[in-house]
Design a protein around this motif. Structure first.
Motif, PDB file in Angstrom:
ATOM      1  N   LYS A  94       0.905  -1.025  -0.011  1.00  0.00           N
ATOM      2  CA  LYS A  94       0.092   0.081   0.004  1.00  0.00           C
ATOM      3  C   LYS A  94       0.852   1.293   0.045  1.00  0.00           C
ATOM      4  N   ILE A  95       2.013   1.474   0.593  1.00  0.00           N
ATOM      5  CA  ILE A  95       2.920   2.172   0.816  1.00  0.00           C
ATOM      6  C   ILE A  95       3.555   2.544  -0.446  1.00  0.00           C
ATOM      7  N   TYR A  96       4.018   1.473  -1.168  1.00  0.00           N
ATOM      8  CA  TYR A  96       4.730   1.531  -2.448  1.00  0.00           C
ATOM      9  C   TYR A  96       3.686   2.048  -3.456  1.00  0.00           C
ATOM     10  N   GLU A  97       2.337   1.457  -3.417  1.00  0.00           N
ATOM     11  CA  GLU A  97       1.537   2.016  -4.302  1.00  0.00           C
ATOM     12  C   GLU A  97       1.207   3.646  -4.477  1.00  0.00           C
ATOM     13  N   ARG A  98       0.970   4.064  -3.195  1.00  0.00           N
ATOM     14  CA  ARG A  98       1.163   5.588  -3.003  1.00  0.00           C
ATOM     15  C   ARG A  98       2.216   6.487  -3.513  1.00  0.00           C
ATOM     16  N   HIS A  99       3.413   5.701  -3.230  1.00  0.00           N
ATOM     17  CA  HIS A  99       4.582   6.188  -3.930  1.00  0.00           C
ATOM     18  C   HIS A  99       4.496   6.322  -5.475  1.00  0.00           C
ATOM     19  N   LEU A 100       4.178   5.261  -5.857  1.00  0.00           N
ATOM     20  CA  LEU A 100       4.045   5.324  -7.291  1.00  0.00           C
ATOM     21  C   LEU A 100       3.068   6.189  -7.914  1.00  0.00           C
ATOM     22  N   ILE A 101       1.945   6.236  -7.409  1.00  0.00           N
ATOM     23  CA  ILE A 101       0.849   7.002  -7.807  1.00  0.00           C
ATOM     24  C   ILE A 101       1.365   8.541  -7.833  1.00  0.00           C
ATOM     25  N   SER A 102       2.192   8.798  -6.759  1.00  0.00           N
ATOM     26  CA  SER A 102       2.632  10.211  -6.417  1.00  0.00           C
ATOM     27  C   SER A 102       3.675  10.517  -7.699  1.00  0.00           C
ATOM     28  N   GLN A 103       4.285   9.331  -8.326  1.00  0.00           N
ATOM     29  CA  GLN A 103       5.212   9.663  -9.348  1.00  0.00           C
ATOM     30  C   GLN A 103       4.789  10.204 -10.736  1.00  0.00           C
ATOM     31  N   CYS A 104       3.331   9.509 -10.662  1.00  0.00           N
ATOM     32  CA  CYS A 104       2.690   9.577 -12.141  1.00  0.00           C
ATOM     33  C   CYS A 104       1.776  10.835 -12.223  1.00  0.00           C
ATOM     34  N   LYS A 105       2.115  11.735 -13.123  1.00  0.00           N
ATOM     35  CA  LYS A 105       1.253  13.071 -13.320  1.00  0.00           C
ATOM     36  C   LYS A 105       0.328  12.817 -14.665  1.00  0.00           C
ATOM     37  N   HIS A 106       0.657  11.859 -15.401  1.00  0.00           N
ATOM     38  CA  HIS A 106      -0.048  11.408 -16.567  1.00  0.00           C
ATOM     39  C   HIS A 106      -0.542  10.163 -16.750  1.00  0.00           C
ATOM     40  N   THR A 107      -1.954  10.059 -16.951  1.00  0.00           N
ATOM     41  CA  THR A 107      -2.653   8.773 -16.731  1.00  0.00           C
ATOM     42  C   THR A 107      -3.121   8.233 -18.413  1.00  0.00           C
ATOM     43  N   PRO A 108      -2.538   7.187 -18.547  1.00  0.00           N
ATOM     44  CA  PRO A 108      -2.903   6.780 -20.233  1.00  0.00           C
ATOM     45  C   PRO A 108      -4.496   6.526 -20.367  1.00  0.00           C
ATOM     46  N   LYS A 109      -5.043   6.943 -21.479  1.00  0.00           N
ATOM     47  CA  LYS A 109      -6.269   6.966 -21.738  1.00  0.00           C
ATOM     48  C   LYS A 109      -6.838   5.530 -22.229  1.00  0.00           C
ATOM     49  N   HIS A 110      -5.767   4.938 -22.925  1.00  0.00           N
ATOM     50  CA  HIS A 110      -6.240   3.492 -23.500  1.00  0.00           C
ATOM     51  C   HIS A 110      -5.033   2.501 -23.050  1.00  0.00           C
ATOM     52  N   ILE A 111      -5.141   1.619 -22.303  1.00  0.00           N
ATOM     53  CA  ILE A 111      -4.398   0.679 -21.945  1.00  0.00           C
ATOM     54  C   ILE A 111      -4.692  -0.864 -22.712  1.00  0.00           C
ATOM     55  N   ALA A 112      -3.895  -1.428 -23.428  1.00  0.00           N
ATOM     56  CA  ALA A 112      -3.937  -2.503 -24.107  1.00  0.00           C
ATOM     57  C   ALA A 112      -3.195  -3.749 -23.112  1.00  0.00           C
ATOM     58  N   ILE A 113      -3.825  -4.835 -22.742  1.00  0.00           N
ATOM     59  CA  ILE A 113      -3.082  -5.856 -22.037  1.00  0.00           C
ATOM     60  C   ILE A 113      -2.750  -7.473 -22.570  1.00  0.00           C
ATOM     61  N   ILE A 114      -1.870  -7.676 -22.649  1.00  0.00           N
ATOM     62  CA  ILE A 114      -1.726  -9.337 -23.133  1.00  0.00           C
ATOM     63  C   ILE A 114      -1.680  -9.846 -21.824  1.00  0.00           C
ATOM     64  N   GLN A 115      -2.676 -10.671 -21.379  1.00  0.00           N
ATOM     65  CA  GLN A 115      -2.804 -11.356 -20.180  1.00  0.00           C
ATOM     66  C   GLN A 115      -2.178 -12.805 -20.220  1.00  0.00           C
ATOM     67  N   ASP A 116      -0.796 -12.721 -20.213  1.00  0.00           N
ATOM     68  CA  ASP A 116      -0.030 -13.884 -20.226  1.00  0.00           C
ATOM     69  C   ASP A 116       0.417 -14.804 -19.110  1.00  0.00           C
ATOM     70  N   GLY A 117       0.196 -15.815 -19.202  1.00  0.00           N
ATOM     71  CA  GLY A 117       0.936 -16.861 -17.967  1.00  0.00           C
ATOM     72  C   GLY A 117      -0.158 -17.710 -17.198  1.00  0.00           C
ATOM     73  N   ASN A 118      -1.385 -17.605 -17.763  1.00  0.00           N
ATOM     74  CA  ASN A 118      -2.358 -18.531 -16.976  1.00  0.00           C
ATOM     75  C   ASN A 118      -1.827 -19.937 -17.013  1.00  0.00           C
ATOM     76  N   ARG A 119      -1.477 -20.524 -18.060  1.00  0.00           N
ATOM     77  CA  ARG A 119      -1.218 -21.892 -18.375  1.00  0.00           C
ATOM     78  C   ARG A 119      -0.071 -22.243 -17.374  1.00  0.00           C
ATOM     79  N   ARG A 120       0.998 -21.461 -17.650  1.00  0.00           N
ATOM     80  CA  ARG A 120       2.277 -21.836 -16.913  1.00  0.00           C
ATOM     81  C   ARG A 120       2.223 -21.539 -15.600  1.00  0.00           C
ATOM     82  N   PHE A 121       1.129 -20.676 -14.853  1.00  0.00           N
ATOM     83  CA  PHE A 121       0.920 -20.635 -13.486  1.00  0.00           C
ATOM     84  C   PHE A 121       0.344 -21.979 -13.021  1.00  0.00           C
ATOM     85  N   ALA A 122      -0.653 -22.275 -13.634  1.00  0.00           N
ATOM     86  CA  ALA A 122      -1.244 -23.566 -13.364  1.00  0.00           C
ATOM     87  C   ALA A 122      -0.349 -24.876 -13.508  1.00  0.00           C
ATOM     88  N   LYS A 123       0.739 -24.871 -14.591  1.00  0.00           N
ATOM     89  CA  LYS A 123       1.703 -25.812 -14.591  1.00  0.00           C
ATOM     90  C   LYS A 123       2.498 -25.770 -13.519  1.00  0.00           C
TER      91      LYS A 123
END
Length: 257
Positions: free
Chosen positions: A10-39
């Protein structure tokens, strides 16, 4: 009672938020690793996909909190059809279950969330496609937050389909070759949906490639890219914030003389 690790996060999250002045309007995510995690955990691959789906719900909440307006999720590529019949059935059953849940989720109306699909609709099983189109219709007028589901998706394939569409219009005399512009291509890439350029691509699972994901909207916009090690089921808010920090740094650097 919070555990020490949770307090530190939580402390680190607040630190990261304080560093970011610009928020991306559009984020695209490649959700990788479900299969390897299960394995690695010694469980069935379907468990990995279900845990990944739960993580997706949390990430969507975090993104909304931070002011992101569009999220595109790489759910299933055209290459993924090469997987076993068992895994395909498990995945499509899970997608159907989630589509039905979205249709009944009160948060969709409350937060004006729009759901739309990007990909080759002809390749999606009929039953699932009907559920997705039902959700699209229910949410088509929502403008609060947009979730784009990249399903049966391939970047080169979508450009190929758009090219064929443009050629058909030229052949029919509806369009002159000299009138073709980048706007023409964009209109034929996404004929019925509105997707803005990608500001940030995030890929989990320690893979350092963008896998043919939204080449026109991401590469053409020179989007920031953040590769991280955690598999998708264990992706944290801290990881999302680190990605946003990469975007923020790119924006700041672009303003330097």
């Amino acid at each position: 009672m919070q555990k020490p690790r949770e307090i530190i996060d939580k402390i680190y999250e607040r630190h990261l938020i304080s560093q970011c002045k610009h928020t991306p309007k559009h984020i695209a995510i490649i959700q990788d690793g479900n299969r390897r995690f299960a394995k690695e955990k010694g469980v069935d691959v379907s468990v990995g996909h279900k845990l990944g789906a739960r993580k997706t719900e949390k990430v969507l909440e975090w993104a909304q909190e931070m002011g992101v307006r569009h999220i595109t999720l790489y759910c299933f590529s055209t290459e993924n059809f090469n997987r076993s019949e068992y895994e395909l059935k498990e995945l499509f059953d899970l997608f159907t279950e989630k589509a039905l849940a979205i249709a009944k989720d009160e948060r969709v109306n409350k937060n004006k969330i729009r759901i739309q699909m990007v990909g080759n609709r002809e390749l999606v099983p009929t039953g699932l496609m009907e559920k997705i189109e039902h959700v699209e219709q229910l949410t088509k007028d929502h403008e609060g937050f947009t979730i784009n589901l990249a399903l049966a998706y391939g970047g080169r394939n979508e450009i190929l389909i758009a090219t064929r569409s443009i050629l058909e219009k030229v052949k029919a005399g509806e369009l002159k070759p000299e009138d073709i512009t980048t706007k023409t291509i964009e209109e034929n890439l996404y004929q019925e949906i509105n997707i803005p350029p990608v500001d940030l691509i995030i890929r989990t699972g320690n893979e350092k490639r963008t896998s043919n994901f939204l080449p026109w909207l991401a590469n053409g916009n020179e989007s920031a890219v953040y590769f991280c090690a955690p598999y998708w089921p264990v992706f944290r808010k801290i990881d999302l914030l680190r990605g946003i920090r990469v975007y923020d740094q790119r924006i700041k650097n672009s303003h330097l003389p």
